[in-house]
Scaffold this motif. Structure first.
Motif, mmCIF file in Angstrom:
data_model
loop_
_atom_site.group_PDB
_atom_site.id
_atom_site.type_symbol
_atom_site.label_atom_id
_atom_site.label_comp_id
_atom_site.label_asym_id
_atom_site.label_seq_id
_atom_site.Cartn_x
_atom_site.Cartn_y
_atom_site.Cartn_z
ATOM 1 N N GLU A 211 -35.811 64.797 55.491
ATOM 2 C CA GLU A 211 -35.358 64.753 54.157
ATOM 3 C C GLU A 211 -34.912 63.406 53.805
ATOM 4 O OE1 GLU A 211 -35.739 67.072 52.145
ATOM 5 O OE2 GLU A 211 -36.864 68.140 53.473
ATOM 6 N N ARG A 212 -34.186 62.902 54.744
ATOM 7 C CA ARG A 212 -33.704 61.446 54.640
ATOM 8 C C ARG A 212 -34.768 60.472 54.067
ATOM 9 N NH1 ARG A 212 -28.605 58.796 54.965
ATOM 10 N NH2 ARG A 212 -28.680 57.069 53.813
ATOM 11 N N TRP A 213 -35.910 60.630 54.969
ATOM 12 C CA TRP A 213 -36.793 59.741 54.602
ATOM 13 C C TRP A 213 -37.420 59.834 53.022
ATOM 14 C CZ3 TRP A 213 -42.174 59.892 53.616
ATOM 15 C CH2 TRP A 213 -42.809 58.668 54.094
ATOM 16 N N LYS A 214 -37.553 60.975 52.807
ATOM 17 C CA LYS A 214 -38.113 61.271 51.417
ATOM 18 C C LYS A 214 -37.063 60.797 50.372
ATOM 19 C CE LYS A 214 -40.350 63.725 48.106
ATOM 20 N NZ LYS A 214 -39.435 63.252 46.872
ATOM 21 N N ALA A 215 -35.483 61.093 50.671
ATOM 22 C CA ALA A 215 -34.666 60.763 49.794
ATOM 23 C C ALA A 215 -34.737 59.096 49.486
ATOM 24 C CB ALA A 215 -33.258 61.103 50.249
ATOM 25 N N ASP A 216 -34.761 58.436 50.798
ATOM 26 C CA ASP A 216 -34.665 56.756 50.779
ATOM 27 C C ASP A 216 -35.864 56.364 49.810
ATOM 28 O OD1 ASP A 216 -32.451 56.748 51.877
ATOM 29 O OD2 ASP A 216 -32.971 55.658 53.672
ATOM 30 N N PHE A 217 -37.071 57.032 50.377
ATOM 31 C CA PHE A 217 -38.361 56.399 49.482
ATOM 32 C C PHE A 217 -38.266 56.745 48.028
ATOM 33 C CE2 PHE A 217 -42.444 56.637 47.663
ATOM 34 C CZ PHE A 217 -43.064 55.453 48.354
ATOM 35 N N ASP A 218 -37.667 57.781 47.515
ATOM 36 C CA ASP A 218 -37.377 58.206 46.128
ATOM 37 C C ASP A 218 -36.760 56.960 45.415
ATOM 38 O OD1 ASP A 218 -38.966 60.137 46.267
ATOM 39 O OD2 ASP A 218 -37.337 61.659 46.009
ATOM 40 N N LEU A 219 -35.692 56.317 46.461
ATOM 41 C CA LEU A 219 -34.818 55.476 45.783
ATOM 42 C C LEU A 219 -35.601 53.936 45.814
ATOM 43 C CD1 LEU A 219 -31.938 54.206 45.244
ATOM 44 C CD2 LEU A 219 -31.689 53.800 47.627
ATOM 45 N N VAL A 220 -36.392 53.809 46.695
ATOM 46 C CA VAL A 220 -37.352 52.570 46.879
ATOM 47 C C VAL A 220 -38.173 52.411 45.767
ATOM 48 C CG1 VAL A 220 -39.167 51.457 48.242
ATOM 49 C CG2 VAL A 220 -37.239 52.296 49.414
ATOM 50 N N VAL A 221 -38.882 53.781 45.545
ATOM 51 C CA VAL A 221 -39.855 53.800 44.342
ATOM 52 C C VAL A 221 -39.234 53.662 42.975
ATOM 53 C CG1 VAL A 221 -41.211 55.275 42.949
ATOM 54 C CG2 VAL A 221 -41.319 55.315 45.589
ATOM 55 N N THR A 222 -37.759 54.182 42.762
ATOM 56 C CA THR A 222 -37.365 53.966 41.470
ATOM 57 C C THR A 222 -36.800 52.575 41.352
ATOM 58 O OG1 THR A 222 -36.426 56.207 41.854
ATOM 59 C CG2 THR A 222 -35.106 54.734 40.407
ATOM 60 N N ARG A 223 -36.400 51.716 42.392
ATOM 61 C CA ARG A 223 -36.085 50.429 42.341
ATOM 62 C C ARG A 223 -37.155 49.492 41.922
ATOM 63 N NH1 ARG A 223 -31.670 49.133 47.163
ATOM 64 N NH2 ARG A 223 -29.860 50.312 46.358
ATOM 65 N N PHE A 224 -38.385 49.973 42.469
ATOM 66 C CA PHE A 224 -39.449 49.176 42.245
ATOM 67 C C PHE A 224 -40.115 49.236 40.848
ATOM 68 C CE2 PHE A 224 -44.125 48.960 42.206
ATOM 69 C CZ PHE A 224 -44.194 47.881 42.404
ATOM 70 N N LEU A 225 -40.211 50.471 40.470
ATOM 71 C CA LEU A 225 -40.760 50.822 39.157
ATOM 72 C C LEU A 225 -39.670 50.286 38.006
ATOM 73 C CD1 LEU A 225 -41.784 54.318 39.407
ATOM 74 C CD2 LEU A 225 -43.109 52.351 39.568
ATOM 75 N N ASP A 226 -38.374 50.307 38.220
ATOM 76 C CA ASP A 226 -37.419 49.539 37.429
ATOM 77 C C ASP A 226 -37.594 48.020 37.039
ATOM 78 O OD1 ASP A 226 -36.474 51.741 36.675
ATOM 79 O OD2 ASP A 226 -34.653 51.542 38.081
ATOM 80 N N ARG A 227 -38.313 47.287 38.119
ATOM 81 C CA ARG A 227 -38.483 45.893 38.152
ATOM 82 C C ARG A 227 -39.808 45.512 37.406
ATOM 83 N NH1 ARG A 227 -36.956 46.225 43.712
ATOM 84 N NH2 ARG A 227 -39.108 45.950 44.400
ATOM 85 N N GLN A 244 -45.083 61.431 49.212
ATOM 86 C CA GLN A 244 -44.155 61.279 50.364
ATOM 87 C C GLN A 244 -44.101 62.545 51.144
ATOM 88 O OE1 GLN A 244 -44.265 58.406 51.375
ATOM 89 N NE2 GLN A 244 -45.145 58.000 49.232
ATOM 90 N N LEU A 245 -44.123 63.845 50.271
ATOM 91 C CA LEU A 245 -44.151 65.290 51.032
ATOM 92 C C LEU A 245 -45.273 65.406 51.679
ATOM 93 C CD1 LEU A 245 -42.565 67.373 47.995
ATOM 94 C CD2 LEU A 245 -41.541 66.604 50.009
ATOM 95 N N VAL A 246 -46.355 64.841 51.165
ATOM 96 C CA VAL A 246 -47.814 65.032 51.955
ATOM 97 C C VAL A 246 -47.542 64.482 53.240
ATOM 98 C CG1 VAL A 246 -50.213 64.804 51.702
ATOM 99 C CG2 VAL A 246 -49.132 65.359 49.740
ATOM 100 N N LYS A 247 -47.378 63.028 53.094
ATOM 101 C CA LYS A 247 -46.976 62.340 54.280
ATOM 102 C C LYS A 247 -46.088 62.830 55.194
ATOM 103 C CE LYS A 247 -46.743 57.412 55.713
ATOM 104 N NZ LYS A 247 -46.561 56.147 55.199
ATOM 105 N N ILE A 248 -45.044 63.542 55.062
ATOM 106 C CA ILE A 248 -44.304 63.981 55.967
ATOM 107 C C ILE A 248 -44.781 65.228 56.406
ATOM 108 C CG2 ILE A 248 -41.924 65.531 55.974
ATOM 109 C CD1 ILE A 248 -40.814 63.581 53.856
ATOM 110 N N GLY A 249 -45.547 66.054 55.712
ATOM 111 C CA GLY A 249 -46.463 67.363 56.176
ATOM 112 C C GLY A 249 -47.415 66.645 57.018
ATOM 113 N N ALA A 250 -48.161 65.660 56.868
ATOM 114 C CA ALA A 250 -48.906 65.149 57.850
ATOM 115 C C ALA A 250 -48.384 64.804 59.174
ATOM 116 C CB ALA A 250 -49.966 63.821 57.135
#
Length: 344
Positions: A211-227, A244-250
């Motif tokens: 869950e932390r992995w998913k939350a942190d990646f959402d933050l990474v994506v948001t920052r990247f898309l804002d640049r 990322q949910l697919v990746k966690i499931g995998a």
């Protein structure tokens, strides 16, 4: 001044870090300084390193601050032109730095260089590029989709690290991907297709942090898309988050955690059903299912073999017991009083 500074963050690795340090000391490239940053350990890690590896520069943080803060501390103390990262449970091939720096020096426009890795429960099971093939023309897409670059394989110029600001301390999972995305805006990445790093993956590495992995990646994506460099990818924001949910499931499926895997995949399908059949998600699931089936079939074969062995062993043991039986007959001594049966 050394040409390369090797940064090793560590936390409570006193009894396990020796092979990692030995793999750096054994490098054929000699112009190296080794920097170990103790991230608030409680096992006297620094004392052991200073006693057994006196050439290693050691720094101890006052408290456990995370791998990003530890790496940044090491980079700030580094004197080398190039920075190489190494996690405390990974190993380098002796010629890793030599081969990588020779390639890096031939491509002065490159910002970052990385090698291939062998990865698995023993560190040698799978070549990482077979799971995450690198495509130079799709650096941003690949970093957003999966991440083919692991820190222990990376060399980067110190000036470029300083320009982008190093690792983000607030990102505790996926901090490397956040940094690679910022570095990719500066120039090209070089991939050396040789497995010069060995990484051991522990079975429960994901179970407590998905869950932390998913939350942190959402933050990474948001920052990247804002640049500015993220603008062409803003239409894929939802797809990338669901991926990322697919990746966690995998990952859960590869570890044999079927229940957790199904939970993540159901969430992915409910948010974006096509995510399961798009190329990145399909590749992740195909590899995970194949790995899981291999695990199931392997244990099935072992179970069948064990049943056959025990089925054969039981009659053998029974026959052995029969042949080994000794009949004991009691014979009283000649002078023993003879017992007369009672007339009652």
């Amino acid at each position: 001044m050394p040409r390369v500074s090797v940064i090793i963050p560590a936390y409570n690795r006193r009894d396990a870090i020796r092979p990692t340090l030995d793999s750096v000391v054994a490098q054929t490239f000699a112009d190296v300084e080794i920097i170990l940053v103790d991230d608030g350990s409680t096992d006297n890690l620094v004392e052991m390193v200073r006693a057994e590896y006196p050439s290693v520069r050691t720094f101890a943080l006052d408290r456990n601050s995370g791998v990003s803060a530890a790496r940044n501390h090491g980079v700030a103390a580094a004197r080398g032109e190039l920075i190489a990262f190494l996690d405390s449970d990974d190993l380098w091939s002796p010629d890793k730095l030599t081969l990588q720096i020779e390639d890096f020096d031939r491509h002065h426009d490159a910002v970052l260089s990385f090698t291939d890795i062998t990865i698995g429960a023993t560190g040698t099971a799978v070549v990482y590029s077979s799971l995450q093939p690198f495509q130079p023309e799709r650096v941003f897409e690949q970093l957003l989709e999966g991440g083919p670059i692991l820190p222990s394989a990376v060399i980067v110029r110190k000036r470029d690290l300083d320009e982008v600001g190093g690792f983000a301390p607030e990102v505790t999972v996926g901090e490397d991907r956040d940094l690679w995305l910022r570095l990719a805006a500066l120039g090209t990445f070089r991939f050396l297709p040789l497995p010069l790093v060995r990484r051991v993956v522990y079975h429960d590495a994901l179970s407590h942090r998905s869950e932390r992995w998913k939350a942190d990646f959402d933050l990474v994506v948001t920052r990247f898309l804002d640049r500015p460099e993220g603008q062409p990818y803003r239409h894929r924001a939802r797809e990338l988050r669901v991926l990322q949910l697919v990746k966690i499931g995998a990952r859960h499926l590869r570890n044999g955690n079927v229940k957790e895997s199904c939970s993540a995949l159901v969430r992915a399908m409910s948010s974006d059903p096509p995510a399961m059949v798009r190329a990145p998600g399909r590749r992740l699931l195909t590899n995970a299912i194949a790995h899981h089936l291999q695990r199931v079939f392997r244990w099935t074969r072992i179970t069948r073999l064990w049943r056959r062995v025990t089925r054969f062993a039981k009659p053998v043991a029974r026959d052995h017991a029969r042949s080994s039986t000794v009949t004991l007959t009691y014979r009283p001594p000649p002078d023993a009083p003879r017992r007369v049966p009672s007339s009652r």
